[in-house]
Design a protein around this motif. Structure first.
Motif, PDB file in Angstrom:
ATOM      1  N   SER A  76      -5.724  12.177  34.469  1.00 50.49           N
ATOM      2  CA  SER A  76      -5.364  11.210  34.636  1.00 50.49           C
ATOM      3  C   SER A  76      -3.782  11.182  34.589  1.00 50.49           C
ATOM      4  N   LEU A  77      -3.206  11.926  33.262  1.00 49.75           N
ATOM      5  CA  LEU A  77      -2.412  12.363  32.714  1.00 49.75           C
ATOM      6  C   LEU A  77      -1.611  13.344  33.609  1.00 49.75           C
ATOM      7  N   ARG A  78      -2.070  13.577  34.473  1.00 54.19           N
ATOM      8  CA  ARG A  78      -1.028  14.882  35.111  1.00 54.19           C
ATOM      9  C   ARG A  78      -0.920  13.998  36.539  1.00 54.19           C
ATOM     10  N   ALA A  79      -1.714  12.722  36.812  1.00 53.14           N
ATOM     11  CA  ALA A  79      -1.263  12.295  37.542  1.00 53.14           C
ATOM     12  C   ALA A  79       0.244  10.871  37.197  1.00 53.14           C
ATOM     13  N   ARG A  80       0.141  10.928  36.466  1.00 55.33           N
ATOM     14  CA  ARG A  80       0.635  10.378  35.352  1.00 55.33           C
ATOM     15  C   ARG A  80       1.000  10.728  34.792  1.00 55.33           C
ATOM     16  N   PRO A  81       2.605  10.973  34.805  1.00 60.02           N
ATOM     17  CA  PRO A  81       3.782  12.193  33.480  1.00 60.02           C
ATOM     18  C   PRO A  81       3.884  11.405  32.231  1.00 60.02           C
ATOM     19  N   LEU A  82       4.294  10.578  33.308  1.00 63.09           N
ATOM     20  CA  LEU A  82       4.750   9.484  31.758  1.00 63.09           C
ATOM     21  C   LEU A  82       4.713   8.755  30.861  1.00 63.09           C
ATOM     22  N   LEU A  83       3.245   8.917  31.080  1.00 61.27           N
ATOM     23  CA  LEU A  83       2.238   8.180  29.952  1.00 61.27           C
ATOM     24  C   LEU A  83       2.150   9.857  28.675  1.00 61.27           C
ATOM     25  N   PRO A  84       1.786  11.136  28.858  1.00 60.42           N
ATOM     26  CA  PRO A  84       2.092  11.305  27.480  1.00 60.42           C
ATOM     27  C   PRO A  84       3.476  11.755  27.062  1.00 60.42           C
ATOM     28  N   ALA A  85       4.541  11.478  27.698  1.00 58.38           N
ATOM     29  CA  ALA A  85       6.137  11.795  27.675  1.00 58.38           C
ATOM     30  C   ALA A  85       5.977  10.870  26.677  1.00 58.38           C
ATOM     31  N   ALA A  86       6.108   9.324  26.955  1.00 60.37           N
ATOM     32  CA  ALA A  86       6.611   8.418  26.216  1.00 60.37           C
ATOM     33  C   ALA A  86       5.829   8.560  25.043  1.00 60.37           C
ATOM     34  N   GLY A  87       4.186   9.176  25.627  1.00 62.97           N
ATOM     35  CA  GLY A  87       3.341   8.790  24.257  1.00 62.97           C
ATOM     36  C   GLY A  87       4.374   9.674  22.612  1.00 62.97           C
ATOM     37  N   LEU A 134      -1.823  -3.309  35.356  1.00 63.36           N
ATOM     38  CA  LEU A 134      -1.064  -3.029  35.605  1.00 63.36           C
ATOM     39  C   LEU A 134      -2.474  -3.200  36.939  1.00 63.36           C
ATOM     40  N   ARG A 135      -3.611  -3.248  37.810  1.00 60.80           N
ATOM     41  CA  ARG A 135      -3.922  -3.181  38.680  1.00 60.80           C
ATOM     42  C   ARG A 135      -3.874  -2.987  40.137  1.00 60.80           C
ATOM     43  N   ARG A 136      -3.550  -4.171  40.223  1.00 58.83           N
ATOM     44  CA  ARG A 136      -3.626  -5.011  42.126  1.00 58.83           C
ATOM     45  C   ARG A 136      -1.745  -4.896  42.427  1.00 58.83           C
ATOM     46  N   PRO A 137      -2.186  -5.259  43.190  1.00 58.79           N
ATOM     47  CA  PRO A 137      -0.316  -5.290  44.759  1.00 58.79           C
ATOM     48  C   PRO A 137       0.461  -6.823  43.941  1.00 58.79           C
ATOM     49  N   GLU A 138      -0.713  -7.680  43.609  1.00 55.97           N
ATOM     50  CA  GLU A 138       0.174  -8.614  43.803  1.00 55.97           C
ATOM     51  C   GLU A 138       0.522  -9.121  42.077  1.00 55.97           C
ATOM     52  N   GLN A 139      -0.017  -8.197  41.046  1.00 54.81           N
ATOM     53  CA  GLN A 139       0.334  -8.213  39.438  1.00 54.81           C
ATOM     54  C   GLN A 139       2.143  -7.612  40.346  1.00 54.81           C
ATOM     55  N   VAL A 140       2.005  -6.213  40.649  1.00 52.06           N
ATOM     56  CA  VAL A 140       2.959  -6.155  40.805  1.00 52.06           C
ATOM     57  C   VAL A 140       3.827  -6.813  40.742  1.00 52.06           C
ATOM     58  N   PHE A 467      10.351  -1.157  33.161  1.00 49.70           N
ATOM     59  CA  PHE A 467      10.790  -0.747  35.135  1.00 49.70           C
ATOM     60  C   PHE A 467       9.984   0.592  35.146  1.00 49.70           C
ATOM     61  N   LEU A 468       8.991   1.500  34.796  1.00 54.76           N
ATOM     62  CA  LEU A 468       9.251   2.710  33.666  1.00 54.76           C
ATOM     63  C   LEU A 468       7.384   2.552  34.148  1.00 54.76           C
ATOM     64  N   VAL A 469       6.868   1.176  34.023  1.00 51.44           N
ATOM     65  CA  VAL A 469       5.865   1.582  34.052  1.00 51.44           C
ATOM     66  C   VAL A 469       4.982   0.449  35.129  1.00 51.44           C
ATOM     67  N   ILE A 470       5.688   0.061  36.061  1.00 55.46           N
ATOM     68  CA  ILE A 470       5.643  -0.439  37.001  1.00 55.46           C
ATOM     69  C   ILE A 470       5.371   0.699  37.708  1.00 55.46           C
ATOM     70  N   VAL A 471       6.160   2.762  37.920  1.00 57.02           N
ATOM     71  CA  VAL A 471       6.422   3.285  38.667  1.00 57.02           C
ATOM     72  C   VAL A 471       4.084   4.179  38.388  1.00 57.02           C
ATOM     73  N   ALA A 472       4.507   3.637  36.680  1.00 60.05           N
ATOM     74  CA  ALA A 472       3.387   5.064  36.678  1.00 60.05           C
ATOM     75  C   ALA A 472       2.093   3.652  37.136  1.00 60.05           C
ATOM     76  N   ALA A 473       2.190   2.547  37.300  1.00 57.50           N
ATOM     77  CA  ALA A 473       0.972   1.738  37.565  1.00 57.50           C
ATOM     78  C   ALA A 473       0.776   2.213  39.206  1.00 57.50           C
ATOM     79  N   LEU A 474       1.660   2.420  39.530  1.00 56.60           N
ATOM     80  CA  LEU A 474       1.640   2.030  40.789  1.00 56.60           C
ATOM     81  C   LEU A 474       1.316   3.977  41.323  1.00 56.60           C
ATOM     82  N   ALA A 475       1.649   5.000  40.837  1.00 50.44           N
ATOM     83  CA  ALA A 475       1.493   6.830  40.865  1.00 50.44           C
ATOM     84  C   ALA A 475      -0.466   6.223  40.307  1.00 50.44           C
ATOM     85  N   ALA A 476      -1.406   5.794  40.567  1.00 45.31           N
ATOM     86  CA  ALA A 476      -2.731   5.213  39.372  1.00 45.31           C
ATOM     87  C   ALA A 476      -3.625   5.228  39.682  1.00 45.31           C
ATOM     88  N   PRO A 477      -4.649   6.993  39.569  1.00 45.62           N
ATOM     89  CA  PRO A 477      -5.129   6.938  40.598  1.00 45.62           C
ATOM     90  C   PRO A 477      -6.062   5.609  40.868  1.00 45.62           C
TER      91      PRO A 477
END
Length: 905
Positions: A76-87, A134-140, A467-477
């Motif tokens: 999951s972290l490899r799929a969303r590198p924003l998460l470890p970078a933010a941490g 942030l899991r569903r398209p309507e939430q975005v 903005f960053l988290v929306i991109v991270a959510a779109l990249a979620a497995p």
């Protein structure tokens, strides 16, 4: 096993990130002294803490997740590198706080900005909470829609401010702001640059919605059937919103946001046609962007063919002065960055110490660390007692506060965002999904460009992380999607049928709670407007509320809104089949809620409560009602006892009372204060010595809290100087003058390039009769800043004592040439010219002094004497009568006697 309470908690979390998107840009508090930035961040911190409480409830109600599968987590972290970078970014902030020059200020934030580690951890908490739920398209879609709708009232308010400045306009901004908001609009941000900086992030999202709406309208309009009014309404709505946003940005007249907007639009204009496979159009946009850049460059070249355009249009004039090194704002930034040859600026601060280059000086510490590197020339553009707390360049700010580690971690976050966005953009199939990603990339790009010459504020930082988290959510497995399992999302499907819009994942909602939420939002808007307008209505009920009650009511109303939104947003699929909650955990929730409430009131909302009391004290000070302002300042310190800024103003109130108090013994014995609670709540019945002692305690507390703040040392020097001047005992007077010198020595050690401190110190020596020592300090001041008028005025005083009259006149003339508002210099010139027999020059000097200080009886008496010497007896008598009316009762007798002598002669 899920529960209804757990579902509600998840809805509450979504309500939290939506509230942050709405309130941080929109909120301001006219009842506090700071009004904008710290108050916005207080709302953000409150929302995040309540949302974290909801997270604990959600985890507990779901039985807490099992031990994390390491392989899945790494995938999951490899799929969303924003998460470890933010941490990693958060860890660097914690390290910077531990190694800070002032860990307390670094963690909680400065008085002016509040952008400390705590706030940045709140940004990150908002980021991770949103990334998780942030899991569903309507939430975005909902989050983006909220961002766009928030820009509508903010943009409209900016237009109202602009229209209010047009001749004959019936529309006026009802709020009396300190600056002219009709020339450069500020809206709810309090600063035109801040307003433009936030709006340029939202413009690309508006374009991302407008383009597919326009494409859908054109398709339906060209198809047989009735006119597509609904599609036309969407196009008209987005077009109107975009127009309002662009006009508000234009009316800010802020060049940094303009350049940021151009950069964002350039990225949007390049990526959009590329995604459509129209390379020629992308090339055309590139050429257009190059042409725009060339136009701006030529506009900034002195004597270019475009020079006449600048004279014809104020907006082009602003755009054409970007590179003008001598223009105010440009010069300020260059001085802060590079210094002026005496002070080395931020670059010198960064490179001086290898350890600080690595870890920085600590968040929010530039104000304290900058003193030795302060460029004296900066005092000609900003207040002399103001030291920069920001470099006006985000990259330099990170180097100053967090060092190479901080800048590297920030750039890692930015790089991860662009990498993540490119992957999501490559996988997206639908135009709307592609445009969303492009809009996010363009918004972040605009923000990054703007912060190269600006300051990251509460609203832009909040939207940056959203903005960053929306991109991270779109990249979620896929397994992270929706409670019903990995259903395909709208941006992962193939092309949808052109006849209708894609159907979002069906989720059962409660229309009942949705309607109540809409009613709440409408009521909030009406109440908010009334609360703001009540600030200019002296008899309003709201103004009579004490700050504590006012703030707690606001907290309750915010909490009610989050609860209603949580109920409306909660997933209700199979809702009635779930049990209400896990009964044994309810007491734990109560304890946690109580703890969060105590922390909120005591450590978060106390910032606002204190500042509202502080503003009350400032208003009373402006009315010279210092005895009444003291209780307000004490209340502010009750809520924020570690805020040195409040102690300074409390001490000032005691000092002003001491100046006005005659040298008499007080009634009764008042012990010397040893802690805040022992300070007198008013000056009633206190003698001069006791008032000065109270002021001394307050300033010493400020110094103990923050000894690196130059102002705290300088203020102690000022206190001892004034106290010494009013002290009759020679030994005590000399001791207090020595104390004043000690603190001025400390102040100039902290800020060795600050000319006015040497001049103030020289005044202390001059009062002691140490003329040579005073002149030595004045020469230092002149070497640092040869344009500081009070230095020449004090040199004039010294030469006058030495009977070097011609030299004294030269110094006074130089002083008034630099600053035409120096009353004392004009008064002294009048006396010197009189002694030299230059009656006309003396009369002119005294006239100017009287113009500057029309209610000073001594100056009016001097003017009367000058008229008498010039043979203008009638004018002399008139001026002397004015002096008598202005003079205190104990001075009127001698003036009346002089008047009688003149009348008889």
């Amino acid at each position: 096993m899920d529960t209804r309470l757990g579902r509600f908690a998840e809805g509450f979390i979504e309500a939290g990130w939506l509230a942050a998107a709405i309130l941080v840009p929109l909120f301001f508090n006219v009842y506090s002294a700071r009004i904008f930035e710290p108050d916005k961040l207080t709302v953000l911190r409150t929302v995040v803490l309540l949302t974290l409480l909801a997270l604990v409830v959600r985890l507990a109600e779901s039985g807490f997740p099992p031990i994390v599968n390491i392989k899945k987590a790494m995938a999951s972290l490899r799929a969303r590198p924003l998460l470890p970078a933010a941490g990693l970014f958060g860890l660097v902030y914690l390290l910077g706080t531990l190694t800070s020059l002032n860990p307390e200020v670094s963690f909680w934030g400065s008085y002016q900005r509040l952008q400390g580690t705590f706030v940045n951890l709140c940004y990150l908490a908002l980021f991770f909470l949103t990334a998780t739920f942030l899991r569903r398209p309507e939430q975005v879609d909902r989050l983006v829609t909220v961002m766009l709708l928030t820009s509508l009232p903010i943009g409209l308010y900016g237009l109202v401010q602009y229209i209010g400045g047009l001749p004959g306009s019936p529309i006026r901004d009802p709020l009396p702001w300190g600056s002219d908001v009709t020339q450069r609009v500020t809206s709810t941000m309090g600063n035109p640059i801040f307003l433009g900086a936030w709006l340029i992030m939202v413009v690309p999202l508006t374009l991302a919605r407008l383009i597919p709406a326009l494409a859908e309208f054109l398709r339906q309009a060209n198809a047989p059937g009735p006119f597509p009014w609904r599609s036309w309404g969407r196009v008209a709505g987005y077009s109107l919103l975009l127009t309002i946003q662009l006009l508000a940005i234009l009316f800010t007249q802020s060049r940094g946001p303009w350049l940021g907007l151009l950069a964002g639009l350039f990225i949007f204009g390049i990526l959009t046609p590329l995604c459509l496979g129209r390379r020629r159009l992308a090339l055309g946009v590139a050429v257009l962007g190059l042409g725009a850049g060339t136009f701006i460059a030529l506009l900034n070249v002195p004597g270019s063919p475009l020079e006449p355009l600048k004279a014809a249009n104020r907006y082009l004039e602003r755009l054409g002065s970007i590179t003008g090194a001598e223009s105010g704002t440009v010069r300020v930034r260059l001085l802060i960055w590079l210094g002026d040859g005496v002070g080395r600026g931020a670059v010198g601060l960064i490179t001086e110490n290898p350890w600080r280059l690595l870890v920085g000086h600590g968040p929010e510490t530039m104000y304290f660390a900058y003193g030795p590197y302060y460029p004296p020339d900066l005092a000609h553009y900003e207040a002399r007692n103001a030291s920069p707390d920001r470099a006006h360049n985000d990259l330099l700010d990170y180097l100053v506060t967090l060092g190479v580690l901080g800048l590297g971690s920030y750039l890692l976050v930015v790089t991860a965002f662009y990498w993540q966005a490119s992957l999501v953009l490559f996988k997206a199939k639908e135009l709307s999904a592609q445009l969303l990603v492009i809009g996010l990339v363009a918004g972040v790009t605009a923000h990054l460009v703007e912060t190269l010459t600006g300051i990251a504020i509460a609203a832009t930082r909040t939207y940056f992380w959203l903005f960053l988290v929306i991109v991270a959510a779109l990249a979620a497995p896929k397994p992270a999607l929706g409670p019903a399992g990995p259903a395909p999302t709208r941006w992962e499907r193939g092309p949808a049928p052109r006849s209708r819009r894609p159907t979002p994942t069906p989720v059962d909602r409660s229309p009942h709670w949705g309607h109540i939420l809409v009613l709440y939002l409408v009521t909030s808007g009406v109440l908010g407007l009334q609360v703001v307008l009540a600030s200019i209505a002296p008899e309003s009920f709201i103004r009579r509320l004490d700050p504590t009650t006012f703030t707690l009511l606001g907290l309750g109303w915010l909490g009610l809104g989050l609860v209603l939104a949580g109920l409306a947003l909660a997933d209700r699929s199979n809702f009635n089949q779930l049990r209400p909650w896990r009964g044994p955990l309810l007491p734990l929730y109560g304890v946690l809620a109580g703890g969060v409430l105590v922390f909120l009131v005591g450590s978060v909302l106390s910032v606002v409560v204190a500042d509202m009391y502080f503003k009350q004290g400032q208003v009373l000070d402006e009315r010279q009602r210092f005895d009444q302002s003291i209780p307000a300042y004490l209340q502010a310190l009750h809520w924020q006892p570690r805020q040195d800024f409040y102690y300074i103003f409390l001490a000032r109130a005691y000092m002003e009372l001491a100046r006005r108090t005659p040298e008499t013994s007080p009634k009764g014995s008042v012990p010397e204060p040893r802690r805040l609670e022992e300070l007198p709540v008013s000056g009633a019945g206190l003698g001069r010595e006791q008032l000065f002692t109270a002021a001394l305690f307050a300033l010493e507390e400020a110094y103990r809290i923050n000894p690196r703040n130059t102002d705290n040392s300088a203020n102690l020097g000022r206190l001892y100087r004034v106290w010494a001047e009013l002290t009759p005992d020679p030994a005590l007077k000399a001791d207090r003058f020595r104390q004043a010198e000690t603190y001025y020595r400390q102040a100039t050690t902290l800020s060795p390039n600050t000319a006015h401190l040497y001049t103030e110190w020289a005044a202390v020596r001059q009062l002691q009769g140490n003329l040579d020592g005073a002149e030595e300090l004045l020469r230092k001041a002149l070497n640092l800043d040869p344009k500081y008028a009070p230095t020449y005025a004090l040199l004039g005083d010294i030469n006058l004592v030495r009977s070097e009259l011609d030299r004294a006149v030269e110094m006074y003339i130089r002083a008034v040439e630099l600053d035409g508002g120096l009353v004392g210099a004009y008064n002294a010139l009048g006396h010197l010219y009189s002694r030299q027999g230059k009656r006309d020059a003396a009369l002119a000097a005294f006239k100017r002094a009287a113009e500057l200080a029309p209610r000073d009886p001594t100056i009016r008496r001097n003017l009367a004497l000058a008229y008498r010497d010039a043979g203008l007896n009638q004018q002399a008598i008139q001026e002397l009568q004015v002096a008598i009316n202005l003079a205190p009762a104990d001075q009127q007798a001698s003036l009346r006697q002089l008047l009688q002598e003149w009348l008889r002669s």
